[in-house]
Design a protein around this motif. Structure first.
Motif, PDB file in Angstrom:
ATOM      1  N   GLY A   1       5.747  18.358  -1.297  1.00  0.00           N
ATOM      2  CA  GLY A   1       5.570  16.787  -0.401  1.00  0.00           C
ATOM      3  C   GLY A   1       6.025  16.839   0.636  1.00  0.00           C
ATOM      4  O   GLY A   1       6.533  18.086   1.453  1.00  0.00           O
ATOM      5  N   PHE A   2       5.215  16.384   1.800  1.00  0.00           N
ATOM      6  CA  PHE A   2       5.385  16.738   2.807  1.00  0.00           C
ATOM      7  C   PHE A   2       6.149  15.803   3.603  1.00  0.00           C
ATOM      8  O   PHE A   2       6.011  14.410   4.512  1.00  0.00           O
ATOM      9  N   GLY A   3       7.550  15.707   4.262  1.00  0.00           N
ATOM     10  CA  GLY A   3       8.916  14.315   4.110  1.00  0.00           C
ATOM     11  C   GLY A   3       8.353  14.555   5.889  1.00  0.00           C
ATOM     12  O   GLY A   3       8.524  15.871   6.324  1.00  0.00           O
ATOM     13  N   GLY A   4       8.713  13.123   5.922  1.00  0.00           N
ATOM     14  CA  GLY A   4       9.046  13.238   7.329  1.00  0.00           C
ATOM     15  C   GLY A   4       7.545  12.583   8.200  1.00  0.00           C
ATOM     16  O   GLY A   4       7.577  12.787   9.749  1.00  0.00           O
ATOM     17  N   LYS A   5       5.825  12.865   7.662  1.00  0.00           N
ATOM     18  CA  LYS A   5       5.433  13.526   8.518  1.00  0.00           C
ATOM     19  C   LYS A   5       4.590  11.519   8.560  1.00  0.00           C
ATOM     20  O   LYS A   5       4.998  11.161   7.930  1.00  0.00           O
TER      21      LYS A   5
ATOM     22  N   VAL B   1       1.058  -0.984   0.190  1.00  0.00           N
ATOM     23  CA  VAL B   1       0.432   0.104  -0.393  1.00  0.00           C
ATOM     24  C   VAL B   1       0.836   1.644   0.563  1.00  0.00           C
ATOM     25  O   VAL B   1       1.696   1.801   1.166  1.00  0.00           O
ATOM     26  N   LYS B   2       0.822   1.895  -1.063  1.00  0.00           N
ATOM     27  CA  LYS B   2       1.609   3.101  -1.265  1.00  0.00           C
ATOM     28  C   LYS B   2       0.481   4.088  -1.197  1.00  0.00           C
ATOM     29  O   LYS B   2      -0.287   4.249  -1.026  1.00  0.00           O
ATOM     30  N   GLY B   3       1.154   5.085  -1.146  1.00  0.00           N
ATOM     31  CA  GLY B   3       0.468   6.531  -0.721  1.00  0.00           C
ATOM     32  C   GLY B   3       1.805   7.921  -0.966  1.00  0.00           C
ATOM     33  O   GLY B   3       2.914   7.873  -0.679  1.00  0.00           O
ATOM     34  N   ALA B   4       0.839   9.405  -1.199  1.00  0.00           N
ATOM     35  CA  ALA B   4       1.710  10.577  -0.750  1.00  0.00           C
ATOM     36  C   ALA B   4       1.089  11.627  -0.028  1.00  0.00           C
ATOM     37  O   ALA B   4      -0.584  11.610  -0.852  1.00  0.00           O
ATOM     38  N   ILE B   5       1.961  11.979   0.081  1.00  0.00           N
ATOM     39  CA  ILE B   5       1.034  13.150   1.598  1.00  0.00           C
ATOM     40  C   ILE B   5       1.553  14.604   0.706  1.00  0.00           C
ATOM     41  O   ILE B   5       3.126  14.578   0.396  1.00  0.00           O
ATOM     42  N   THR B   6       0.953  15.437   0.928  1.00  0.00           N
ATOM     43  CA  THR B   6       1.514  16.831   0.240  1.00  0.00           C
ATOM     44  C   THR B   6       0.770  18.169   1.256  1.00  0.00           C
ATOM     45  O   THR B   6      -0.297  17.659   1.363  1.00  0.00           O
ATOM     46  N   ARG B   7       1.218  18.784   1.195  1.00  0.00           N
ATOM     47  CA  ARG B   7       0.779  19.948   1.465  1.00  0.00           C
ATOM     48  C   ARG B   7       0.669  21.331   0.960  1.00  0.00           C
ATOM     49  O   ARG B   7       1.553  21.644  -0.197  1.00  0.00           O
TER      50      ARG B   7
ATOM     51  N   TYR C   1     -11.327  -1.761   1.972  1.00  0.00           N
ATOM     52  CA  TYR C   1     -10.885  -1.093   1.586  1.00  0.00           C
ATOM     53  C   TYR C   1      -9.355  -0.343   2.286  1.00  0.00           C
ATOM     54  O   TYR C   1      -9.069  -0.704   3.505  1.00  0.00           O
ATOM     55  N   TYR C   2      -8.434  -0.045   1.988  1.00  0.00           N
ATOM     56  CA  TYR C   2      -7.075   0.345   2.521  1.00  0.00           C
ATOM     57  C   TYR C   2      -6.818   2.295   1.645  1.00  0.00           C
ATOM     58  O   TYR C   2      -7.399   2.398   1.040  1.00  0.00           O
ATOM     59  N   ARG C   3      -6.600   2.905   3.335  1.00  0.00           N
ATOM     60  CA  ARG C   3      -6.740   4.220   3.260  1.00  0.00           C
ATOM     61  C   ARG C   3      -5.265   4.196   4.085  1.00  0.00           C
ATOM     62  O   ARG C   3      -4.788   3.876   4.514  1.00  0.00           O
ATOM     63  N   TRP C   4      -4.646   5.872   4.589  1.00  0.00           N
ATOM     64  CA  TRP C   4      -3.993   6.486   4.464  1.00  0.00           C
ATOM     65  C   TRP C   4      -4.727   7.422   5.393  1.00  0.00           C
ATOM     66  O   TRP C   4      -5.346   8.232   4.487  1.00  0.00           O
ATOM     67  N   THR C   5      -4.123   8.201   6.967  1.00  0.00           N
ATOM     68  CA  THR C   5      -5.071   9.220   7.823  1.00  0.00           C
ATOM     69  C   THR C   5      -4.078   9.261   8.442  1.00  0.00           C
ATOM     70  O   THR C   5      -2.961   8.581   8.929  1.00  0.00           O
ATOM     71  N   PHE C   6      -3.684  11.023   8.842  1.00  0.00           N
ATOM     72  CA  PHE C   6      -3.028  11.959   9.824  1.00  0.00           C
ATOM     73  C   PHE C   6      -3.531  12.832  10.077  1.00  0.00           C
ATOM     74  O   PHE C   6      -4.535  13.499   9.235  1.00  0.00           O
ATOM     75  N   GLY C   7      -3.194  13.108  11.782  1.00  0.00           N
ATOM     76  CA  GLY C   7      -4.082  14.532  12.295  1.00  0.00           C
ATOM     77  C   GLY C   7      -2.811  15.666  11.945  1.00  0.00           C
ATOM     78  O   GLY C   7      -1.951  15.869  11.480  1.00  0.00           O
TER      79      GLY C   7
ATOM     80  N   THR D   1       0.913  23.767  11.825  1.00  0.00           N
ATOM     81  CA  THR D   1       0.908  24.628  10.583  1.00  0.00           C
ATOM     82  C   THR D   1       0.164  23.251   9.571  1.00  0.00           C
ATOM     83  O   THR D   1       0.054  24.587   8.492  1.00  0.00           O
ATOM     84  N   THR D   2      -0.305  22.963   9.786  1.00  0.00           N
ATOM     85  CA  THR D   2      -1.071  22.015   8.703  1.00  0.00           C
ATOM     86  C   THR D   2      -2.447  21.101   9.302  1.00  0.00           C
ATOM     87  O   THR D   2      -2.019  20.599   9.979  1.00  0.00           O
ATOM     88  N   GLY D   3      -3.349  21.108   7.936  1.00  0.00           N
ATOM     89  CA  GLY D   3      -4.093  20.559   7.824  1.00  0.00           C
ATOM     90  C   GLY D   3      -4.202  18.863   8.340  1.00  0.00           C
ATOM     91  O   GLY D   3      -3.278  18.373   7.465  1.00  0.00           O
ATOM     92  N   GLY D   4      -4.808  18.262   8.959  1.00  0.00           N
ATOM     93  CA  GLY D   4      -4.861  16.714   8.624  1.00  0.00           C
ATOM     94  C   GLY D   4      -5.244  16.466   7.800  1.00  0.00           C
ATOM     95  O   GLY D   4      -5.810  16.747   6.906  1.00  0.00           O
ATOM     96  N   ALA D   5      -5.371  15.607   6.929  1.00  0.00           N
ATOM     97  CA  ALA D   5      -5.976  14.447   5.426  1.00  0.00           C
ATOM     98  C   ALA D   5      -6.171  12.935   5.447  1.00  0.00           C
ATOM     99  O   ALA D   5      -5.628  12.073   6.579  1.00  0.00           O
ATOM    100  N   THR D   6      -7.293  12.494   5.450  1.00  0.00           N
ATOM    101  CA  THR D   6      -7.451  11.507   4.921  1.00  0.00           C
ATOM    102  C   THR D   6      -7.451  10.696   3.544  1.00  0.00           C
ATOM    103  O   THR D   6      -8.359  11.422   2.934  1.00  0.00           O
TER     104      THR D   6
END
Length: 267
Positions: A200-204, A184-190, A243-249, A253-258
């Motif tokens: 890219g939001f590295g280290g989150k 399961v891959k994903g990408a976090i951006t902000r 279903y598989y998903r990624w989520t973070f709070g 400085t940055t909002g969460g996302a799912t």
């Protein structure tokens, strides 16, 4: 309320001009007798802003004004500022009102409300703007001959402004044999308010979650920290359709996302 009823693309400019007079010396600069309490922006929640869409968080407050003055002649124009004085924030570098209105039943105090206008391409020019903003308001008393008095009311509270974030999810292979390995891959951006795009939001750290087909609940399988480019990757054993998903709070400085759930058929 003599200003703040405008709408459309000129609203931020109208707000800036209406407040700008507070930044220069004026014979009308004096205690207005107006008080503002119970100021709340965006229902007390952080304001999350992306790279292009205008965000219009609401606000509410309660105001009183001097006896003998009509509410129509008592004006309160809220704005946000940071890393400067309230007076300079009123003139430039602030977040201004889009609309203001008060319920007038002839008695005091009056409950008022409206919305601010945050257009990221013109209002936010640095990622350092993702911080705690102070709430202030320009107050004015008008008379038949014009402006009678004006002042800036400070100490009305604070609100956090955050960069919007996104995350994606992609599980492979699809379909997969029961007991097989899923990646399961994903990408976090902000939002980057200088480049006006998502980066890219590295280290989150993000949680990998699974929801079995027919269930309404996600369960956390693993917590993974994104690499320097914001990429996520985890492997799991496939046990059932779902279903598989990624989520973070959120951070300060940055909002969460799912992410949306990526459905995998297990054969």
């Amino acid at each position: 309320m003599r200003a703040g009823r405008s709408s459309g693309s000129a609203v931020v400019l109208v707000g800036a001009l209406a407040l700008g007079a507070f930044a220069v010396p004026s014979a009308a600069a004096a205690d207005t007798g107006i008080t503002v309490t119970k100021m709340v922006v965006n229902n007390g929640k952080p304001v999350v802003v992306g790279t292009s869409a205008t965000v219009k968080p609401g606000f509410t407050f309660r105001m009183t004004w001097p006896s003998g003055v009509k509410l129509a002649d008592a004006q309160v124009l809220p704005f946000l500022y940071h890393d400067t004085t309230a007076a300079k924030g009123a003139a430039h570098g602030g977040i201004y009102f889009d609309s203001v209105s008060c319920g007038d039943n002839g008695s005091q105090p009056a409950d008022c409300g409206g919305q601010l206008s945050i257009e990221p391409r013109s209002t936010l020019d640095s990622d350092n703007d993702a911080t705690t903003w102070k709430i202030a308001a320009g107050a004015k008393i008008w008379s038949g001959s014009g402006l009678k008095s004006q002042e800036i009311l400070t100490g009305l509270g604070t609100v956090q402004v955050q960069r919007a974030a996104k995350v994606t999810a992609n599980a492979t292979p699809e379909p997969v044999a029961k007991g097989g390995t899923l990646t399961v891959k994903g990408a976090i951006t902000r939002a980057d308010w200088v480049k006006h795009k998502y980066v890219g939001f590295g280290g989150k750290a993000a949680k990998l979650q699974f929801r079995k087909k027919g269930s309404g609940t996600y369960t956390t399988l693993k917590t993974v920290r994104a690499d320097s480019a914001g990429a996520l990757r985890a492997t799991v054993k496939a046990s059932a359709d779902g279903y598989y998903r990624w989520t973070f709070g959120a951070t300060s400085t940055t909002g969460g996302a799912t992410s949306a759930g990526d459905y995998v058929d297990v054969t």
